[in-house]
Design a protein around this motif. Structure first.
Motif: not given
Length: 226
Positions: A206-217
């Motif tokens: 998945e490719v995500l904006p930086l602000k969304d990466i922690a929540a996705r992890v």
């Protein structure tokens, strides 16, 4: 016990050959002996700010986080201390042979590669002052390969802003071992080089904006690995 040789920090100097992670450890994936998820992160140019954004959402019960950020050794200790002062998780410079703990993030010291290790049946840190990989020590590819070898489906990999291709091969190796991998998108990167190369190599889910990466992890960690 490891010592810090004077002037040993290496970050893409002119004239250093571009070697692969093979010079540090072979690719030998095996079933995990240790249990519990581990997050592994690679970053370079722009990574100091990106890592702050990434780490802030994690709580004290978060899985351990190992980080390879391209940075000279004179800066990594103070960088870890700055992050520690603002994050809920404990952020520190990684030490040879230490056991990984929940709610801790471990920054590769600027003089050494950081590897995920099995220490007495528990996840731990291993440091190597072997040759630079992709002209970097610490190298993201070395960290990611060690995770591919030992962690399998227990790994969540993240590659953030940075120049070059360090981490692309290692991220593919992690995916082939069962890890779930995320990359920062171009719009939020200072330099899209490392994430772009990892995407092209086929190692990114998945490719995500930086602000969304922690929540996705965190969401992935609540979902059983495939």
């Amino acid at each position: 016990m490891m010592t810090r040789p004077a002037g040993s920090a290496i970050n893409s100097p002119i004239g250093v050959p571009s070697l692969s992670a093979d010079v540090i450890l072979p690719l030998k994936p095996r079933p995990p002996v240790c249990t519990g998820p581990v997050i592994v992160v690679g970053a370079s140019t722009g990574g100091t700010e990106a890592l702050k954004t990434f780490l802030l959402p994690f709580a004290k019960d978060a899985p351990p986080i190992l980080i390879a950020q391209h940075m000279p050794e004179s800066f990594t200790h103070s960088f870890a201390a700055r992050l520690d002062a603002i994050c809920t998780v404990k952020v520190k410079e990684a030490e040879q042979g230490e056991r990984l703990l929940p709610g801790h993030a471990y920054i590769a010291p600027g003089h050494s590669h950081l590897l995920l290790a099995n220490i007495g049946g528990h996840w731990g840190c291993e440091l190597s002052q072997g040759q630079p990989v992709n002209r970097h020590r610490p190298s993201v590819d070395v960290l990611f390969r060690s995770a591919a070898n030992l962690g399998g489906r227990q790994i969540v990999g993240v590659i953030l802003t940075g120049m070059g291709r360090d981490g692309a091969q290692g991220m593919l190796e992690m995916k082939q071992s069962g890890a779930r991998n995320l990359a920062q998108d171009e719009a939020s990167c200072v330099v899209f080089g490392m994430p772009k190369e990892a995407i092209i190599s086929g190692g990114v889910d998945e490719v995500l904006p930086l602000k969304d990466i922690a929540a996705r992890v965190l969401a992935l960690l609540r979902t059983p690995p495939r």
